[in-house]
Design an enzyme around this catalytic site. Structure first.
Site, PDB file in Angstrom:
ATOM      1  N   LYS A 116       0.802  -1.220   0.000  1.00 35.92           N
ATOM      2  CA  LYS A 116       0.000   0.000   0.000  1.00 35.92           C
ATOM      3  C   LYS A 116       0.835   1.270   0.000  1.00 35.92           C
ATOM      4  CE  LYS A 116      -4.246  -1.839   2.025  1.00 35.92           C
ATOM      5  NZ  LYS A 116      -3.977  -3.231   1.748  1.00 35.92           N
ATOM      6  N   GLU A 200      -3.079   6.287   8.164  1.00 33.91           N
ATOM      7  CA  GLU A 200      -3.851   7.229   7.364  1.00 33.91           C
ATOM      8  C   GLU A 200      -4.783   8.026   8.261  1.00 33.91           C
ATOM      9  OE1 GLU A 200      -4.429   4.919   3.063  1.00 33.91           O
ATOM     10  OE2 GLU A 200      -6.099   5.056   4.494  1.00 33.91           O
ATOM     11  N   HIS A 235     -14.457  -3.261   8.745  1.00 37.62           N
ATOM     12  CA  HIS A 235     -13.777  -3.084   7.458  1.00 37.62           C
ATOM     13  C   HIS A 235     -14.068  -4.202   6.464  1.00 37.62           C
ATOM     14  CE1 HIS A 235     -11.707   0.152   9.445  1.00 37.62           C
ATOM     15  NE2 HIS A 235     -11.198  -0.670  10.341  1.00 37.62           N
ATOM     16  N   ARG A 297      -7.293  -8.316  -8.771  1.00 32.40           N
ATOM     17  CA  ARG A 297      -8.023  -9.583  -8.905  1.00 32.40           C
ATOM     18  C   ARG A 297      -9.491  -9.281  -9.114  1.00 32.40           C
ATOM     19  NH1 ARG A 297     -10.656  -9.300  -4.122  1.00 32.40           N
ATOM     20  NH2 ARG A 297      -9.533  -8.490  -2.305  1.00 32.40           N
TER      21      ARG A 297
END
Length: 627
Positions: A116, A200, A235, A297
């Site tokens: 990431k 973040e 999440h 994917r």
């Protein structure tokens, strides 16, 4: 075009790929673990190969075994599905090196987008907006906490190699950061073999918007519009829809163009998804939408895109992997109607969403809509794999009609004795905020009390009373027959003395009214029956059922709700704890589950150590009330 395909996966995605492959005339090959020997995907394949024990690390994640199965069966192509090895560049290279077609993203793109921190830097260079945060190499807890303090709480800790909602923790205050960091790193190491994280800024009214992209080996990239996956818990996505509510044409153009730029930046080939986070406080605006990550994917929620575009994305995957150009140009793609998907999980919403495992003695899914599943009645929900057992997909002309139809669909689910979230899904879909499109990723957390508790209505209580009266008259037979009468009762019998009965252990009293029933009639249990209504199941009997195992008892004993592995003991004997404080952390079904103190007290005993494998109902710890 190749003539055979091995799906390096299990469950519903394996069955999904087989469906398209068979329609295209391809020979289908399954792999399976010992736990999946009787699984639906094994029987649906033309050929199947055992690749190891139940543990995913020794079977579905074992690259050598999967590749050996492909070679032994003469598979000409490998489709990885999602999860497991689907975003493993090393495995993709091994498949290609063996002369087998890889039905997935190029290894270079997987690597570029797999971490990431590096992906976000690449997106900055490509002119794609990203959320503010810390992407640095210094991974010491002290540095990470300092960066979080500087960004300002709340923050989101995310595993660098993460995905699927795992390895993510929201932290609202500085004094909770180090505890959340440790938990996040454990889960990341277990799931991805990499415990590095990034930090973040957490958007306070976040919406999860993602764009389906598709590239071919001839340099073309198109988007197939957006999906809204904001309805999440921990999440993990629960309900997805397409298109996104409140998305105007200008914002759609900006977001989809950014997604195409992102895909082109890594020379993308195949199906991929660019995920964005949007600040929903002022509606969807292009200048308040930021890149989060790319999934290299096929996504779990791909059916909603298929529904609004009329495209079979798996067929596109197979054709593009074979070297064909994209079947359609961008100007040939359009949105038609509205689609929604609900993920049916084997879990207990009323008990902290703990996964539910066991045999599916009664398993009835709705007809007349698209259902993607990898299990069937008589099958098993295993402790070793993800608890999702089906996806329910609907399509309608409008969002309102789609939501109503999906609520009705989820309401007709009947599963026993394994528990599911079907009733929870109905309550989500019928909630006024959801109906209005006022949803962000905090919706479930904010409304959890109203969404998780199943309370039988007066109509259900009366139906149960009538049912038990009927059964008490003789042999159960067809208790709701076509004439709405049962042996021993006259058609004009409209009432009877009240009797006492129990629904999920709660005492009720009612008479016999011979109403038209609203409940579904399920299996017989000791002293009564299982009944279903609006996705919820109730155990109705003439006596209170025995208490279920697992969790915390009134005497402070913490028991394992399912088999699993102890990964942390944050409290020690003698520690003072407050109600809700984690005492022992259990890992099962790829997720961590904290066993918490049921009341303020002192830890009297910790009966396990980190690394221990425990059985369901094992005593893990005891919390004693303060004297």
């Amino acid at each position: 075009m190749f003539t055979s395909v091995l799906v390096a996966n299990r469950g519903e995605i394996a069955c999904r790929v087989f469906r398209t492959a068979k329609r295209m005339g391809l020979r289908t090959i399954a792999v399976y673990s010992e736990a999946d020997a009787q699984a639906l995907h094994v029987r649906e394949a033309d050929e199947a190969v055992l690749i190891g024990p139940a543990s995913a690390r020794e079977s579905y994640l074992d690259q050598a075994k999967v590749l050996a199965a492909a070679k032994a069966t003469g598979a000409e192509a490998v489709h990885p599905g999602y999860g497991f090895l689907s975003e493993n560049a090393e495995f993709a290279e091994a498949v290609m090196a063996a002369g087998i077609t890889w039905i997935g993203a190029p290894p270079a793109a997987i690597r570029a987008m797999g971490l990431k921190d590096a992906a976000k830097q690449l997106m900055i260079e490509a002119g794609v907006p990203v959320t503010p945060g810390y992407l640095g190499e210094d991974q010491t807890p002290e540095r990470l906490k300092a960066e979080a303090d500087a960004i300002g709480y709340p923050v989101l800790i995310k595993a660098v190699a993460g995905g699927g909602g795992k390895g993510m923790r929201r932290v609202d205050a500085a004094d909770r950061f180090l505890e959340a960091l440790a938990s996040c790193k454990r889960e990341a190491a277990s799931s991805f073999g990499d415990d590095r994280v990034l930090i973040e800024k957490y958007i306070l009214s976040p919406r999860h918007i993602e764009v389906q992209v598709f590239g071919d080996s001839h340099g073309e990239v198109v988007h197939l519009f957006e999906r809204d996956c904001s309805l999440q818990r921990r999440h993990q996505k629960v309900i997805e829809e397409a298109p996104a509510p409140g998305m105007d044409a200008a914002t759609r153009e900006a977001v989809t163009a950014a997604a195409v730029r992102a895909a082109k930046a890594v020379n993308y080939v195949g199906a991929g998804t660019i995920e964005f986070i949007a600040d929903g406080t002022e509606g969807l605006r292009a200048d308040r939408i930021w890149f989060m990550e790319m999934n290299t994917r096929l996504q779990v929620e791909h059916p909603v895109t298929e529904a609004i575009t009329g495209v079979d994305l798996v067929e596109w995957q197979l054709r593009v992997a074979a070297g064909e150009p994209l079947p359609l140009k961008q100007d040939q793609l359009a949105i038609t109607g509205w689609a929604m998907e609900a993920r049916l999980y084997a879990e207990d919403p009323a008990n902290g969403f703990l996964p539910s495992i066991g045999r599916l003695d009664h398993f009835v899914l709705p007809e007349g809509v698209r259902v993607d599943t990898g299990v069937e009645q008589g099958g098993e929900v295993s402790q070793f794999y993800d608890p999702m057992i089906a996806k329910l997909i609907v399509h309608a002309d409008t969002r309102e009609a789609a939501a109503a139809r999906l609520a009705e669909t989820c309401g007709s689910v009947e599963v026993w004795p394994v528990r599911t979230n079907a009733g929870f899904l109905v309550r989500c879909l019928e909630h006024p905020r959801f109906v209005m499109g006022d949803v962000d990723t905090g919706f479930i957390g904010a409304e959890e009390g109203a969404l998780t508790v199943a309370t039988p209505s007066e109509a259900v209580i009366q139906d149960v009373s009538d049912l038990l009266w009927r059964v008490g008259s003789g042999e159960p037979g067809d208790v709701w027959n076509s004439e709405h009468e049962t042996s021993g009762f006259r058609l004009n019998a409209t009432s009877a003395p009240s009797h006492v009965f129990f629904i999920d252990g709660v005492r009720h009293s009612a008479g016999f009214q011979n109403n038209h029933p609203v409940i579904g009639f399920g299996p017989e249990i000791d002293g009564g029956f299982v009944v279903f209504h609006d996705g919820d199941r109730y155990e109705a009997s003439r006596h209170a059922p025995r208490s279920a195992a697992g969790g915390a008892s009134s005497d402070g004993t913490l028991r394992a709700p399912m088999p699993g592995k102890i990964v942390a003991t944050p409290a020690k004997p003698g520690d003072a704890v407050t109600k809700g404080q984690p005492v022992v952390v259990l890992e099962a079904m790829k997720m961590e589950h904290a066993l918490v103190a049921p009341f303020d007290g002192v830890v009297g005993k910790i009966g396990v150590s980190v690394g221990d494998q425990v059985a369901a109902d094992a005593v893990l710890a005891v919390v004693e009330a303060k004297g």
